[in-house]
Design a protein around this motif. Sequence first.
Motif, PDB file in Angstrom:
ATOM      1  N   SER A 146      -1.260  15.455   3.776  1.00 12.10           N
ATOM      2  CA  SER A 146      -1.933  14.356   3.077  1.00 12.10           C
ATOM      3  C   SER A 146      -3.270  14.038   3.725  1.00 12.10           C
ATOM      4  O   SER A 146      -4.269  13.799   3.029  1.00 12.10           O
ATOM      5  CB  SER A 146      -1.029  13.114   3.073  1.00 12.10           C
ATOM      6  OG  SER A 146       0.216  13.390   2.466  1.00 12.10           O
ATOM      7  N   ALA A 147      -3.290  14.051   5.055  1.00 14.16           N
ATOM      8  CA  ALA A 147      -4.557  13.791   5.746  1.00 14.16           C
ATOM      9  C   ALA A 147      -5.578  14.863   5.442  1.00 14.16           C
ATOM     10  O   ALA A 147      -6.772  14.574   5.245  1.00 14.16           O
ATOM     11  CB  ALA A 147      -4.300  13.693   7.254  1.00 14.16           C
ATOM     12  N   SER A 148      -5.133  16.138   5.393  1.00 10.40           N
ATOM     13  CA  SER A 148      -6.061  17.224   5.074  1.00 10.40           C
ATOM     14  C   SER A 148      -6.588  17.108   3.653  1.00 10.40           C
ATOM     15  O   SER A 148      -7.774  17.345   3.386  1.00 10.40           O
ATOM     16  CB  SER A 148      -5.362  18.566   5.271  1.00 10.40           C
ATOM     17  OG  SER A 148      -6.213  19.636   4.906  1.00 10.40           O
ATOM     18  N   LEU A 149      -5.721  16.725   2.710  1.00  9.71           N
ATOM     19  CA  LEU A 149      -6.158  16.563   1.324  1.00  9.71           C
ATOM     20  C   LEU A 149      -7.200  15.466   1.204  1.00  9.71           C
ATOM     21  O   LEU A 149      -8.254  15.639   0.565  1.00  9.71           O
ATOM     22  CB  LEU A 149      -4.948  16.271   0.444  1.00  9.71           C
ATOM     23  CG  LEU A 149      -5.234  16.007  -1.035  1.00  9.71           C
ATOM     24  CD1 LEU A 149      -5.866  17.228  -1.674  1.00  9.71           C
ATOM     25  CD2 LEU A 149      -3.950  15.610  -1.769  1.00  9.71           C
ATOM     26  N   ILE A 150      -6.925  14.312   1.816  1.00 10.10           N
ATOM     27  CA  ILE A 150      -7.881  13.196   1.747  1.00 10.10           C
ATOM     28  C   ILE A 150      -9.189  13.564   2.446  1.00 10.10           C
ATOM     29  O   ILE A 150     -10.289  13.269   1.948  1.00 10.10           O
ATOM     30  CB  ILE A 150      -7.260  11.931   2.367  1.00 10.10           C
ATOM     31  CG1 ILE A 150      -6.039  11.494   1.549  1.00 10.10           C
ATOM     32  CG2 ILE A 150      -8.283  10.805   2.438  1.00 10.10           C
ATOM     33  CD1 ILE A 150      -5.288  10.344   2.161  1.00 10.10           C
ATOM     34  N   ARG A 151      -9.067  14.235   3.585  1.00  9.07           N
ATOM     35  CA  ARG A 151     -10.275  14.598   4.331  1.00  9.07           C
ATOM     36  C   ARG A 151     -11.142  15.580   3.553  1.00  9.07           C
ATOM     37  O   ARG A 151     -12.367  15.429   3.479  1.00  9.07           O
ATOM     38  CB  ARG A 151      -9.869  15.201   5.672  1.00  9.07           C
ATOM     39  CG  ARG A 151     -11.077  15.577   6.548  1.00  9.07           C
ATOM     40  CD  ARG A 151     -10.640  16.018   7.935  1.00  9.07           C
ATOM     41  NE  ARG A 151      -9.770  17.195   7.874  1.00  9.07           N
ATOM     42  CZ  ARG A 151      -8.469  17.183   8.122  1.00  9.07           C
ATOM     43  NH1 ARG A 151      -7.859  16.038   8.421  1.00  9.07           N
ATOM     44  NH2 ARG A 151      -7.754  18.289   8.053  1.00  9.07           N
ATOM     45  N   ASN A 152     -10.530  16.582   2.943  1.00  7.32           N
ATOM     46  CA  ASN A 152     -11.307  17.579   2.199  1.00  7.32           C
ATOM     47  C   ASN A 152     -11.927  16.998   0.936  1.00  7.32           C
ATOM     48  O   ASN A 152     -13.078  17.302   0.602  1.00  7.32           O
ATOM     49  CB  ASN A 152     -10.412  18.774   1.847  1.00  7.32           C
ATOM     50  CG  ASN A 152     -10.210  19.731   3.002  1.00  7.32           C
ATOM     51  OD1 ASN A 152     -11.059  20.569   3.287  1.00  7.32           O
ATOM     52  ND2 ASN A 152      -9.085  19.602   3.686  1.00  7.32           N
ATOM     53  N   ILE A 153     -11.165  16.144   0.236  1.00  5.51           N
ATOM     54  CA  ILE A 153     -11.733  15.535  -0.970  1.00  5.51           C
ATOM     55  C   ILE A 153     -12.890  14.612  -0.608  1.00  5.51           C
ATOM     56  O   ILE A 153     -13.961  14.636  -1.255  1.00  5.51           O
ATOM     57  CB  ILE A 153     -10.632  14.770  -1.742  1.00  5.51           C
ATOM     58  CG1 ILE A 153      -9.611  15.753  -2.323  1.00  5.51           C
ATOM     59  CG2 ILE A 153     -11.245  13.932  -2.849  1.00  5.51           C
ATOM     60  CD1 ILE A 153      -8.461  15.081  -3.046  1.00  5.51           C
ATOM     61  N   THR A 154     -12.721  13.822   0.431  1.00  5.09           N
ATOM     62  CA  THR A 154     -13.800  12.906   0.844  1.00  5.09           C
ATOM     63  C   THR A 154     -15.026  13.671   1.324  1.00  5.09           C
ATOM     64  O   THR A 154     -16.159  13.375   0.914  1.00  5.09           O
ATOM     65  CB  THR A 154     -13.284  11.970   1.943  1.00  5.09           C
ATOM     66  OG1 THR A 154     -12.108  11.288   1.494  1.00  5.09           O
ATOM     67  CG2 THR A 154     -14.352  10.966   2.317  1.00  5.09           C
TER      68      THR A 154
END
Length: 272
Positions: free
Chosen positions: A230-238
């Motif tokens: 989840s952290a990787s998804l949020i980080r990449n989208i941001t």
Amino acid sequence: MSAQSPSNFYRLEDQLEQLAKVALCTLACDLVQDDDEGGGWSGVEALRLKISPIRAYIEDTYINVLLDYLMECIPTGMFHEQREADTTPIRIRCQPGEVLIPRAVTQQSSYLAEPIKFRSVRIEPLAVLLSVHACMRLYIALDHSPLEFAAFERRSIRSLPIKFGNAVGMHYLSGAIFGGGWVIGSLEILGSPSGLARSVTSGLRDFVSLPVQGLFRGPWGFLVGVTQGSASLIRNITAGTVNSVTKLAQSVSRNLDRLTLDSEHVQRTDAL
């Protein structure tokens, strides 16, 4: 001193294999052995070319400066003398029974007399990550546009060098045309949507793969995988969104600077 053991000696074949793993370009040739008693090599039968993935960064400013330096190195009278030699008619007196043959005909005859002959030629697939910054009428920039070229393979080749060169050129030209969608999607003036898509894809891959990998390590590993995914998804989208908006704003700003028609302001902006 103690004698060296055989394991301390290096074999040339092993060294060449190690060098080929890190080389940018490797060429393998199958040689044709001469049937004479000398046992030499009479020619090349097959070629295999492999090029490692390339990252190309093209800046038109440096290219223009380099071309200016090259033009300064060329003698000034060379083109003038060549132009005069091309326009000045040459009169040749032929003896009875002689016929003049144009130079183009003799060149083509020499090419036809000695065509290139290969049993097989193969160029392995090529991957290029292209970044271009060009300041023409407008500021055009590409950000890490991926280009994939399929393998080029021909068998039983017997052709003219210029024909074979045209075939290779058309192969890579068609590959560049089919990859034009990624090139257009990497334009900064559009916000680099392909870069945003790659970033989101990377985040989704981590969001799915990390929990699955953690599931094999137990419940706690699954929870850790969900958290990290989840952290990787949020980080990449941001990061992808911010990067896309930043590049769009930068490209629009550079183009607006050129619309002011103030060359000094444009030079100061480029320097910054």
